[in-house]
Scaffold this motif. Structure first.
Motif, PDB file in Angstrom:
ATOM      1  N   ASN A 280      49.958  35.977  42.648  1.00 22.57           N
ATOM      2  CA  ASN A 280      49.854  37.237  43.073  1.00 22.57           C
ATOM      3  C   ASN A 280      51.054  38.195  42.049  1.00 22.57           C
ATOM      4  OD1 ASN A 280      49.576  40.322  43.931  1.00 22.57           O
ATOM      5  ND2 ASN A 280      50.606  39.025  45.842  1.00 22.57           N
ATOM      6  N   LEU A 281      50.335  38.418  41.112  1.00 20.48           N
ATOM      7  CA  LEU A 281      50.696  39.470  40.043  1.00 20.48           C
ATOM      8  C   LEU A 281      50.556  40.489  40.254  1.00 20.48           C
ATOM      9  CD1 LEU A 281      48.874  36.539  38.205  1.00 20.48           C
ATOM     10  CD2 LEU A 281      50.867  37.350  36.929  1.00 20.48           C
ATOM     11  N   ASP A 282      51.872  41.396  39.459  1.00 21.92           N
ATOM     12  CA  ASP A 282      51.043  43.190  39.617  1.00 21.92           C
ATOM     13  C   ASP A 282      49.968  42.916  37.636  1.00 21.92           C
ATOM     14  OD1 ASP A 282      52.732  43.057  36.864  1.00 21.92           O
ATOM     15  OD2 ASP A 282      54.612  43.457  37.820  1.00 21.92           O
ATOM     16  N   GLU A 283      49.795  44.748  37.986  1.00 15.67           N
ATOM     17  CA  GLU A 283      48.744  44.794  36.715  1.00 15.67           C
ATOM     18  C   GLU A 283      49.526  43.974  35.539  1.00 15.67           C
ATOM     19  OE1 GLU A 283      47.293  49.010  36.878  1.00 15.67           O
ATOM     20  OE2 GLU A 283      47.165  48.614  39.458  1.00 15.67           O
ATOM     21  N   THR A 284      50.453  44.665  34.986  1.00 18.40           N
ATOM     22  CA  THR A 284      51.091  44.108  33.822  1.00 18.40           C
ATOM     23  C   THR A 284      50.315  42.585  33.297  1.00 18.40           C
ATOM     24  OG1 THR A 284      52.634  46.194  33.638  1.00 18.40           O
ATOM     25  CG2 THR A 284      52.317  44.282  32.465  1.00 18.40           C
ATOM     26  N   GLY A 285      51.306  42.046  34.836  1.00 18.11           N
ATOM     27  CA  GLY A 285      51.565  40.833  34.573  1.00 18.11           C
ATOM     28  C   GLY A 285      49.697  39.575  34.784  1.00 18.11           C
ATOM     29  N   MET A 286      48.621  40.636  35.166  1.00 18.14           N
ATOM     30  CA  MET A 286      47.382  39.991  35.243  1.00 18.14           C
ATOM     31  C   MET A 286      46.328  40.354  33.845  1.00 18.14           C
ATOM     32  SD  MET A 286      45.321  38.507  37.570  1.00 18.14           S
ATOM     33  CE  MET A 286      43.937  38.477  36.951  1.00 18.14           C
ATOM     34  N   ALA A 287      47.070  41.381  33.398  1.00 16.90           N
ATOM     35  CA  ALA A 287      46.444  41.714  31.852  1.00 16.90           C
ATOM     36  C   ALA A 287      46.520  40.121  30.473  1.00 16.90           C
ATOM     37  CB  ALA A 287      46.609  42.882  31.325  1.00 16.90           C
ATOM     38  N   ASP A 288      47.826  39.861  30.913  1.00 13.74           N
ATOM     39  CA  ASP A 288      47.832  38.543  30.387  1.00 13.74           C
ATOM     40  C   ASP A 288      49.108  37.656  31.560  1.00 13.74           C
ATOM     41  OD1 ASP A 288      48.203  37.014  27.911  1.00 13.74           O
ATOM     42  OD2 ASP A 288      50.125  37.921  27.541  1.00 13.74           O
ATOM     43  N   TYR A 289      47.786  36.914  31.931  1.00 17.48           N
ATOM     44  CA  TYR A 289      48.274  36.499  33.362  1.00 17.48           C
ATOM     45  C   TYR A 289      48.642  34.985  32.132  1.00 17.48           C
ATOM     46  CZ  TYR A 289      44.269  33.740  34.100  1.00 17.48           C
ATOM     47  OH  TYR A 289      42.987  32.974  33.277  1.00 17.48           O
ATOM     48  N   ALA A 290      48.302  34.442  31.562  1.00 16.71           N
ATOM     49  CA  ALA A 290      48.186  33.195  30.735  1.00 16.71           C
ATOM     50  C   ALA A 290      49.627  32.736  30.432  1.00 16.71           C
ATOM     51  CB  ALA A 290      47.730  32.773  29.928  1.00 16.71           C
ATOM     52  N   ALA A 291      50.395  34.115  30.225  1.00 19.44           N
ATOM     53  CA  ALA A 291      51.910  34.084  29.226  1.00 19.44           C
ATOM     54  C   ALA A 291      52.591  33.990  30.569  1.00 19.44           C
ATOM     55  CB  ALA A 291      51.499  35.086  28.249  1.00 19.44           C
TER      56      ALA A 291
ATOM     57  N   ALA B 189      44.065  24.025  43.697  1.00 18.31           N
ATOM     58  CA  ALA B 189      43.385  24.719  43.120  1.00 18.31           C
ATOM     59  C   ALA B 189      44.917  25.534  42.161  1.00 18.31           C
ATOM     60  CB  ALA B 189      42.471  25.701  43.766  1.00 18.31           C
ATOM     61  N   VAL B 190      44.247  26.854  41.891  1.00 15.70           N
ATOM     62  CA  VAL B 190      45.392  28.094  41.450  1.00 15.70           C
ATOM     63  C   VAL B 190      45.137  29.007  40.682  1.00 15.70           C
ATOM     64  CG1 VAL B 190      46.623  27.288  39.095  1.00 15.70           C
ATOM     65  CG2 VAL B 190      47.705  28.302  40.825  1.00 15.70           C
ATOM     66  N   LEU B 191      44.395  30.284  41.083  1.00 13.21           N
ATOM     67  CA  LEU B 191      44.510  31.037  40.677  1.00 13.21           C
ATOM     68  C   LEU B 191      44.876  32.646  40.929  1.00 13.21           C
ATOM     69  CD1 LEU B 191      41.010  31.584  42.811  1.00 13.21           C
ATOM     70  CD2 LEU B 191      41.556  31.288  40.560  1.00 13.21           C
ATOM     71  N   PRO B 192      44.916  33.620  39.610  1.00 11.98           N
ATOM     72  CA  PRO B 192      46.120  34.635  39.172  1.00 11.98           C
ATOM     73  C   PRO B 192      45.059  35.956  39.816  1.00 11.98           C
ATOM     74  CG  PRO B 192      44.067  33.905  37.039  1.00 11.98           C
ATOM     75  CD  PRO B 192      44.537  33.264  38.127  1.00 11.98           C
ATOM     76  N   VAL B 193      46.166  36.530  40.655  1.00 13.49           N
ATOM     77  CA  VAL B 193      45.028  37.548  41.008  1.00 13.49           C
ATOM     78  C   VAL B 193      46.559  38.744  41.804  1.00 13.49           C
ATOM     79  CG1 VAL B 193      44.325  38.899  43.828  1.00 13.49           C
ATOM     80  CG2 VAL B 193      43.823  36.204  42.559  1.00 13.49           C
TER      81      VAL B 193
END
Length: 358
Positions: A199-210, A227-231
């Motif tokens: 569970n990321l914020d919008e800033t983290g979601m924009a570049d979640y792979a990093a 399994a893992v998912l960025p959301v």
């Protein structure tokens, strides 16, 4: 399909639940209240069903659904005190929400996804230890009468209890086929498939792979064959009630091509080995969820038990074939509409008409 949403307090579990189900459950005080779980249902997005609805203009549109159960935040050190975990012992899989965002108002510590995930996994193990201890006591009492079945169950429970006490989940225990029969309705939490939601914020979601926390969680998921998912759960909740065009605009600003919730639902299908077959006509276009490998008569039983009992055959066309042809008549002319019997194994996207006689 039923999925349980778990996590430590204030990590965004109920926010995710609201986004998935369109609910408006409390997100602040709820995590600290020993109350009934939130229960809701999410429609499974399916572009195939949308296309069929455009083709048939049916009276009804019935997508597949998934039930979600959101329990209160699992407190560190609660272990055997986490009694509310009983409400998710019969779900098919766990959606484990892990904090990958910072919030100084809610948390004294910086986000550490691996630490938090391992903390919650330990709490689930402790809850399973309590369950197995109860089953062991019961099996020992019943085995005193000489029943070999209960003697075997007691032996299995003793071995499993030792395994869990070493801090290892039930999924890592080597069960025999007999053990699996004994545990069929056991409700072990740590044997269930896991989908980690970073569970990321919008800033983290924009570049979640990093994002360091996302990478740490992805590494843990790989170790556990999970399994893992960025959301971005708050973002998903915010756009859930928006006009589709407006929501699309906000998604594009984050570089997203689809909603995280759609990926979560698709991942749950893949993880559990589920597929959908479709029935379509002017009355209804309908998606039906079955386990991969299901044969035609059993699939017919999802529609109605009478159809399974009186099954004769199934007329089937693959969705991709129908869409490529444009019309059902064109698909028939090309020989793409098949007649299948009782041994036919259903495929994802089969558009099916069942012939039966009761």
């Amino acid at each position: 399909m039923k999925l349980g949403i778990v996590g430590l307090p204030n990590v965004g579990k109920t926010t995710l639940f609201n986004a998935l189900t369109g609910s408006h459950a409390e997100t602040g005080s709820y995590s600290n209240a020993a109350v009934k779980p939130n229960i809701g249902q999410a429609k499974v997005p399916d572009e195939r069903l949308d296309w069929l609805a455009e083709y048939y203009h049916p009276k009804k549109y019935t997508p597949a659904t998934i039930d979600f159960v959101d329990v209160v935040g699992i407190k560190k050190g609660g272990g055997r005190g986490n009694a509310y975990l009983q409400t998710i012992r019969q779900v098919d899989a766990l959606v484990h929400v892990v904090r990958c965002f910072e919030n100084d108002e809610l948390f004294l510590e910086e986000a550490d996804a691996r630490r938090d995930a391992e903390t919650l996994n330990l709490e689930l193990i402790l809850a399973d230890i309590e369950l197995v201890e109860r089953r062991l006591d019961k099996a020992k009492k019943n085995a005193k009468g000489g029943d070999k079945k209960y003697k075997r169950e007691a032996e299995m429970c003793e071995a499993l209890l030792e395994h869990l006490s070493d801090g290892r989940p039930a999924s890592a225990f080597e069960f025999t086929e007999d053990d699996k029969d004994i545990l069929q309705d056991g409700g072990l939490l740590t044997i269930k498939p896991i989908i980690y939601v970073a569970n990321l914020d919008e800033t983290g979601m924009a570049d979640y792979a990093a994002d360091a926390n996302y990478k740490a969680l992805a590494e843990l998921a790989k170790e556990q064959d999970a399994a893992v998912l960025p959301v971005a759960a708050k973002f998903e909740e915010d756009i859930a009630d928006m006009d589709p065009d407006e929501a699309q605009m906000f998604m594009e600003e984050l570089g997203l091509t689809e909603r995280g919730l759609d990926r979560l639902i698709r991942t749950s299908y893949d993880l559990l080995g589920y597929i959908s077959f479709l029935t379509a006509g002017e009355d209804d276009v309908h998606a039906w969820t079955i386990v991969r490998g299901t044969k035609a008569p059993k699939a017919a039983g999802k529609v109605h038990t009478d159809i399974e009992r009186g099954f004769i055959r199934a007329e089937i066309v693959a969705f991709d074939d129908l869409k490529a042809c444009g019309t059902m008549n064109a698909a028939k002319e090309k020989g793409l509409v098949r007649s299948e019997g009782k041994e036919y194994v259903m495929q994802d996207g089969d558009i099916t008409y069942f012939k039966f006689n009761v």
